[in-house]
Design a protein around this motif. Structure first.
Motif, PDB file in Angstrom:
ATOM      1  N   MET B   1      11.134  25.224  58.782  1.00 28.79           N
ATOM      2  CA  MET B   1      10.106  26.129  58.616  1.00 28.79           C
ATOM      3  C   MET B   1      10.844  26.964  57.588  1.00 28.79           C
ATOM      4  N   ILE B   2       9.958  27.545  56.809  1.00 29.59           N
ATOM      5  CA  ILE B   2      10.387  28.122  55.483  1.00 29.59           C
ATOM      6  C   ILE B   2      10.163  29.580  55.722  1.00 29.59           C
ATOM      7  N   LEU B   3      10.847  30.456  54.945  1.00 32.75           N
ATOM      8  CA  LEU B   3      10.798  32.117  54.813  1.00 32.75           C
ATOM      9  C   LEU B   3      11.284  32.693  56.381  1.00 32.75           C
ATOM     10  N   GLU B   4      12.051  31.782  57.152  1.00 35.17           N
ATOM     11  CA  GLU B   4      12.676  32.346  58.261  1.00 35.17           C
ATOM     12  C   GLU B   4      13.792  33.272  57.975  1.00 35.17           C
ATOM     13  N   CYS B 112      17.672  41.295  54.942  1.00 34.02           N
ATOM     14  CA  CYS B 112      18.218  40.010  55.122  1.00 34.02           C
ATOM     15  C   CYS B 112      17.783  39.035  54.179  1.00 34.02           C
ATOM     16  N   TYR B 114      16.240  35.312  53.359  1.00 31.87           N
ATOM     17  CA  TYR B 114      15.170  34.412  54.007  1.00 31.87           C
ATOM     18  C   TYR B 114      15.345  33.071  53.547  1.00 31.87           C
ATOM     19  N   PRO B 126      13.945  39.070  48.866  1.00 38.75           N
ATOM     20  CA  PRO B 126      12.706  39.658  48.185  1.00 38.75           C
ATOM     21  C   PRO B 126      12.600  41.128  48.952  1.00 38.75           C
ATOM     22  N   HIS B 127      13.516  41.950  48.823  1.00 40.66           N
ATOM     23  CA  HIS B 127      13.464  43.023  49.628  1.00 40.66           C
ATOM     24  C   HIS B 127      12.817  44.292  48.751  1.00 40.66           C
ATOM     25  N   VAL B 128      12.083  45.072  49.691  1.00 38.57           N
ATOM     26  CA  VAL B 128      11.467  46.221  49.210  1.00 38.57           C
ATOM     27  C   VAL B 128      12.029  47.543  49.683  1.00 38.57           C
ATOM     28  N   GLU B 198       5.938  46.017  46.353  1.00 42.86           N
ATOM     29  CA  GLU B 198       5.555  44.973  47.382  1.00 42.86           C
ATOM     30  C   GLU B 198       5.090  43.797  46.723  1.00 42.86           C
ATOM     31  N   VAL B 202       6.634  39.832  46.793  1.00 47.33           N
ATOM     32  CA  VAL B 202       5.717  38.746  47.403  1.00 47.33           C
ATOM     33  C   VAL B 202       5.761  37.763  46.300  1.00 47.33           C
ATOM     34  N   CYS B 205       9.105  36.006  45.758  1.00 48.17           N
ATOM     35  CA  CYS B 205       9.334  35.075  46.868  1.00 48.17           C
ATOM     36  C   CYS B 205       8.505  33.850  46.904  1.00 48.17           C
ATOM     37  N   GLU B 206       7.159  33.865  46.498  1.00 50.68           N
ATOM     38  CA  GLU B 206       6.510  32.750  46.396  1.00 50.68           C
ATOM     39  C   GLU B 206       6.834  31.910  45.494  1.00 50.68           C
ATOM     40  N   ARG B 210       8.131  27.927  45.670  1.00 48.65           N
ATOM     41  CA  ARG B 210       7.458  27.004  44.867  1.00 48.65           C
ATOM     42  C   ARG B 210       8.549  26.077  44.045  1.00 48.65           C
TER      43      ARG B 210
END
Lengths: 304, 222
Positions: B1-4, B112, B114, B126-128, B198, B202, B205-206, B210
């Motif tokens: 699973m991704i983005l855990e 944290c 991901y 990818p922290h805000v 934000e 995002v 991160c995307e 990819r």
């Protein structure tokens, strides 16, 4: 939850990460039609053909390969649609007033609640009860109530004809008839409260019956002697399938008046009511002889 | 699973209530203002920088020392070394305690890395930060209270991602850290309105996800 974690979780949903969808398996090759043409076969069994002549049930409909014929399926879907349509039709607010009747309603607020809460459909709301007590004639022999029940379509189509024939037949048998009322979102047992409120000897509710395949226009009538809240179905006499292809409203009105007269004479109704002396007046309703089945309305045309 | 979430592990937390002035000086504290130190080692460096900054918002403490260790947590000098040593300095142990509590809370519930691929071999941060404390704001040349997107990933993923983030939202780069950093990642600090930060995070991160899924792009991919 932290904002960043929330954003990342949303992104994961968007990317399909929570439940990654595997790529679809390639479709099997579809052979070029026609693979095999199945001719429609008439039902071969003589027993099935014979039985089908006595019922509107789907018997002896033949088959095409392992499936039903298209016209049978379409007919079935069309009949189902008629039933659905009837259940979901609402009796307009102003229908009672337009037809010069006293409009009442049960405690149900909307159509959905009507379908889900039969208990609320069995009691009048406070305003209707007050109106009924004020405007309706009291102490009559028969109080007739027209109602939507589960098919407002039937109520609007043949309800008035049945009400008129029933009223005339009662008067011809020397029964006094109360102010006719129309009840919206009504269940059968609503007649108990209405009849009790006006002090009628017999309460008669004429209402749209639960639609069946292809019959969205059927009315039923339920009569009860000495109506009061708490009467059960064992206390009632009823008649169903009142529509053009079943018992016509004219014939039904007459028979219902016979029942009402018997109730007033015997001072009882339901399973206690003795109908054995009324066979002549009730006609073939009381007989056990063969009756021709109802005519099935063709909703789908078949090219011969 | 991704983005855990890959939760950071706090390997050690210690406090020196009354530190020796020589030690204070060596770690960048000011003996005139600081007496107590709070020390923490964690196996993820960037969440710790964010958590140290978070501590400065909750207690009267300064981050006097915070450095990542070469080649990351997998190559630590000991079981408690992790990837970073962070040091908070304050006038008394109570301030240090309050600061450490805020730091731990931030590491446990907020900041944290991901996983960016199914195999969980690629990590993305990818922290805000909606409102900067006075530690990171000073490093980034911004004002305390500004919003900042703190973006970290391995070199290739980060480079593509930073470009996407800058183009996806109305943000500007406060600082970009090309590889190799101490831990061989690449990073960027982008600033703008909170919503822009934000959106940038995002998008970053995307892009990382990819690239990780399709490392050779459309031309050589296959």
């Amino acid at each position: 939850m932290s904002r960043t974690r929330h954003l990342v979780a949303e992104l994961r949903e968007r990317l399909g990460g929570a439940a990654p969808v595997p790529p679809p398996a390639p479709l099997p090759r579809i052979p070029e039609p026609p693979v095999r043409v199945f001719p429609k076969r008439a039902e071969g069994s003589r027993y099935a053909r014979e039985t089908a002549a006595h019922t509107t049930a789907l018997l002896g409909i033949g088959h095409v390969g392992t499936r039903y014929a298209t016209d049978v399926v379409l007919q079935f879907q069309a009949e189902l649609a008629v039933a659905h349509e009837a259940v979901h039709t609402d009796l307009p607010d102003d229908w009672a007033a337009k037809n010069g009747l006293v409009g009442l309603r049960s405690r149900v607020k909307d159509h959905r609640e009507f379908l889900l809460r039969p208990d609320l459909g069995r009691r009048l709301d406070d305003m209707s009860l007050a109106r009924l007590k004020m405007e309706a004639k009291h102490g009559v022999d028969v109080q007739s109530i027209l109602a939507d029940g589960l098919s407002a379509v039937a109520c609007m189509q043949s309800g008035l004809a049945l009400l008129a024939s029933f009223t005339a037949a009662c008067q011809a048998r020397g029964l006094s008839v109360g102010t006719p009322v129309v009840a919206r979102y009504a269940r059968v047992w609503l007649e108990d409260e209405i009849g009790a409120a006006v002090g009628a000897k017999v309460s008669a509710i004429l209402l749209g019956e639960r639609p069946g395949l292809g019959t969205g226009d059927g009315l039923s009538a339920y009569l009860v002697y000495d109506p009061k809240v708490g009467r059960t179905d064992g206390d009632r006499n009823m008649m169903s399938n009142i529509h053009a292809r079943g018992t016509t409203p004219e014939v039904a009105g007459d028979r219902l008046a016979v029942l009402a007269r018997a109730m007033v004479d015997q001072k009882r109704s339901g399973v206690d009511l003795d109908l054995s002396k009324l066979t002549a007046e009730l006609g073939d309703a009381a007989s056990r002889a063969h009756r021709a089945p109802q005519v099935r309305v063709r909703l789908v045309e078949v090219e011969k | 699973m991704i983005l855990e979430p890959l939760p950071p592990r706090i390997l050690s937390v210690r406090r020196i209530p009354n530190a020796d002035p020589a030690l204070l000086l060596a770690y960048g504290a000011d003996p005139a203002r600081h007496r107590s130190l709070g020390l923490v080692t964690v196996d993820q460096d960037d969440p710790t920088y964010v958590a140290l900054d978070e501590a400065t918002k909750h207690a009267n403490v300064d981050v006097v020392f915070a450095k990542s260790f070469y080649a990351g947590a997998s190559h630590g000098s000991g079981p408690l070394s992790g990837e970073i040593l962070g040091v908070l300095a304050g006038s008394d142990p109570d301030e240090i305690d309050a600061g450490l509590k805020a730091l731990v809370r931030c590491l446990e519930a907020d900041a944290c890395f991901y996983s960016a691929d199914e195999a969980q071999k690629t990590a993305v941060f990818p922290h805000v930060i909606s409102s900067l404390g006075h530690y990171l704001s000073a490093l980034a040349g911004l004002a305390p209270g500004d919003s900042m997107a703190y973006l970290v990933a391995p070199p290739m993923e980060a480079t593509i991602g930073i470009d996407m983030a800058l183009k996806a939202a109305d943000v500007r780069a406060a600082k970009i850290f090309p590889p190799p950093t101490e831990t061989n990642f690449a990073a960027a600090w982008l600033t703008g309105s909170l919503e822009s930060c934000e959106a940038a995070a995002v998008a970053f991160c995307e892009a990382v996800v990819r690239v990780a899924a399709n490392p050779k792009g459309e031309i050589w991919g296959g």
